[in-house]
Design a protein around this motif. Sequence first.
Motif, PDB file in Angstrom:
ATOM      1  N   ARG A   1       0.835  -1.199   0.000  1.00 12.12           N
ATOM      2  CA  ARG A   1       0.000   0.000   0.000  1.00 12.12           C
ATOM      3  C   ARG A   1       0.876   1.257   0.000  1.00 12.12           C
ATOM      4  O   ARG A   1       0.595   2.217  -0.717  1.00 12.12           O
ATOM      5  N   ALA A   2       1.921   1.237   0.799  1.00 10.48           N
ATOM      6  CA  ALA A   2       2.825   2.385   0.832  1.00 10.48           C
ATOM      7  C   ALA A   2       3.497   2.581  -0.516  1.00 10.48           C
ATOM      8  O   ALA A   2       3.697   3.715  -0.976  1.00 10.48           O
ATOM      9  N   ARG A   3       3.852   1.477  -1.176  1.00 13.35           N
ATOM     10  CA  ARG A   3       4.490   1.590  -2.487  1.00 13.35           C
ATOM     11  C   ARG A   3       3.531   2.150  -3.523  1.00 13.35           C
ATOM     12  O   ARG A   3       3.892   3.024  -4.326  1.00 13.35           O
TER      13      ARG A   3
ATOM     14  N   ALA B   1       1.518   6.782  -6.798  1.00 15.50           N
ATOM     15  CA  ALA B   1       0.446   7.730  -7.106  1.00 15.50           C
ATOM     16  C   ALA B   1       0.908   9.172  -6.911  1.00 15.50           C
ATOM     17  O   ALA B   1       0.654  10.043  -7.750  1.00 15.50           O
ATOM     18  N   ARG B   2       1.598   9.432  -5.822  1.00 11.21           N
ATOM     19  CA  ARG B   2       2.052  10.798  -5.548  1.00 11.21           C
ATOM     20  C   ARG B   2       3.139  11.229  -6.530  1.00 11.21           C
ATOM     21  O   ARG B   2       3.191  12.401  -6.927  1.00 11.21           O
ATOM     22  N   ASP B   3       3.998  10.304  -6.926  1.00 10.82           N
ATOM     23  CA  ASP B   3       5.018  10.639  -7.914  1.00 10.82           C
ATOM     24  C   ASP B   3       4.376  10.996  -9.260  1.00 10.82           C
ATOM     25  O   ASP B   3       4.799  11.948  -9.929  1.00 10.82           O
TER      26      ASP B   3
ATOM     27  N   TYR C   1       6.427   1.058 -15.812  1.00 11.55           N
ATOM     28  CA  TYR C   1       5.454  -0.038 -15.722  1.00 11.55           C
ATOM     29  C   TYR C   1       6.005  -1.184 -14.884  1.00 11.55           C
ATOM     30  O   TYR C   1       5.318  -1.724 -14.002  1.00 11.55           O
ATOM     31  N   ASP C   2       7.244  -1.554 -15.127  1.00 10.29           N
ATOM     32  CA  ASP C   2       7.886  -2.624 -14.372  1.00 10.29           C
ATOM     33  C   ASP C   2       7.957  -2.266 -12.887  1.00 10.29           C
ATOM     34  O   ASP C   2       7.645  -3.085 -12.014  1.00 10.29           O
ATOM     35  N   HIS C   3       8.356  -1.035 -12.597  1.00 10.81           N
ATOM     36  CA  HIS C   3       8.460  -0.573 -11.204  1.00 10.81           C
ATOM     37  C   HIS C   3       7.099  -0.610 -10.521  1.00 10.81           C
ATOM     38  O   HIS C   3       6.983  -1.019  -9.354  1.00 10.81           O
ATOM     39  N   SER C   4       6.067  -0.178 -11.230  1.00 11.73           N
ATOM     40  CA  SER C   4       4.719  -0.156 -10.655  1.00 11.73           C
ATOM     41  C   SER C   4       4.233  -1.568 -10.361  1.00 11.73           C
ATOM     42  O   SER C   4       3.602  -1.822  -9.328  1.00 11.73           O
ATOM     43  N   LEU C   5       4.513  -2.500 -11.251  1.00 13.17           N
ATOM     44  CA  LEU C   5       4.100  -3.887 -11.031  1.00 13.17           C
ATOM     45  C   LEU C   5       4.825  -4.504  -9.844  1.00 13.17           C
ATOM     46  O   LEU C   5       4.258  -5.306  -9.105  1.00 13.17           O
TER      47      LEU C   5
ATOM     48  N   PHE D   1      -6.796   6.663 -11.623  1.00 14.32           N
ATOM     49  CA  PHE D   1      -7.374   7.595 -10.651  1.00 14.32           C
ATOM     50  C   PHE D   1      -6.558   8.878 -10.586  1.00 14.32           C
ATOM     51  O   PHE D   1      -7.110   9.981 -10.588  1.00 14.32           O
ATOM     52  N   VAL D   2      -5.237   8.749 -10.518  1.00 12.81           N
ATOM     53  CA  VAL D   2      -4.384   9.930 -10.416  1.00 12.81           C
ATOM     54  C   VAL D   2      -4.564  10.821 -11.639  1.00 12.81           C
ATOM     55  O   VAL D   2      -4.686  12.047 -11.520  1.00 12.81           O
ATOM     56  N   ASN D   3      -4.610  10.221 -12.808  1.00 15.27           N
ATOM     57  CA  ASN D   3      -4.787  10.989 -14.041  1.00 15.27           C
ATOM     58  C   ASN D   3      -6.067  11.814 -13.983  1.00 15.27           C
ATOM     59  O   ASN D   3      -6.074  13.014 -14.270  1.00 15.27           O
ATOM     60  N   GLY D   4      -7.168  11.181 -13.581  1.00 14.33           N
ATOM     61  CA  GLY D   4      -8.439  11.892 -13.508  1.00 14.33           C
ATOM     62  C   GLY D   4      -8.462  12.962 -12.437  1.00 14.33           C
ATOM     63  O   GLY D   4      -8.974  14.063 -12.648  1.00 14.33           O
ATOM     64  N   ALA D   5      -7.894  12.657 -11.273  1.00 19.51           N
ATOM     65  CA  ALA D   5      -7.897  13.613 -10.172  1.00 19.51           C
ATOM     66  C   ALA D   5      -7.063  14.842 -10.503  1.00 19.51           C
ATOM     67  O   ALA D   5      -7.474  15.979 -10.237  1.00 19.51           O
TER      68      ALA D   5
END
Length: 273
Positions: free
Chosen positions: A114-116, A121-123, A152-156, A179-183
């Motif tokens: 969750r922290a990752r 998301a914040r980045d 993509y690899d990092h996110s996965l 979500f981040v894109n829309g927000a």
Amino acid sequence: MTTEYTGRGDPARSLALLWRTGERASRKGKPDLSVDRIVRAAIEVADTEGLAALSMRKVAERLGVGTMSLYTYVPGKAELIDVMLDTVYGELPLPGGEEEAAADTAGKPDGGWRARLEAIARDHKTLYHRHPWMLQVGSSRPPLGPNVTAVYDHSLRAVDGIGLSDTEMDTVVTLVTGFVNGAVRGAVKAEQVERLTGMTDEQWWWAHAPFLSKVMDPRRYPVAARVGAAAGEAHNAPYNPEHAFEFGLARVLDGVEVFVRSRAGSASPEGGA
């Protein structure tokens, strides 16, 4: 609002540009150009003047060269946008590598992933605010470059090894970044409205409040009157982008957590796996 799309260029040329496999040297007597210089100039145009202002001519002017000289390096605007997007994704911090993927979360697997995901998301939020034109680029067919691939690899890796299938890992990452894109899109539009009108949301709210109190009949719209007043008082505006982002991100992650736990339960003996 101008919308561009990735993946519209010639596939072979786009991939050659993205991975720099076929860059040509400058012609004798011509200015010292390169794909990197052209792409950086294009990003500067989009950052300062907006995506609508981006053109090969505008990039050439910023570099002080003739427009035709750019085509020695970049076939056209479609391919240029692919490389621009891949380039700015390279600004995202990608710590950890293999060590991150293998790291143990000290008995807190949910808190670890969750922290990752929250950090990712914040980045992304920071990157979108730095380059708002990214929000005007449709990337359902993403540029398959080195930076987009690395992100993509990092996110996965953030959700690898927590009990999800490969498809579910991809879907969770897509959910969070979507979500981040829309927000952030809503936040950027709010900033644009403030610049165009010269009025902050707080100023707009208080300018309308006296008149709204006269026409809004709480007997006819009881819930809207009550909730609208409470929200307006809390935010001094009809909409608070930062509050919406924080609230929404927490709820998205809450939902992912419920899903992760359900998958863990279904895989346990008690769950019938």
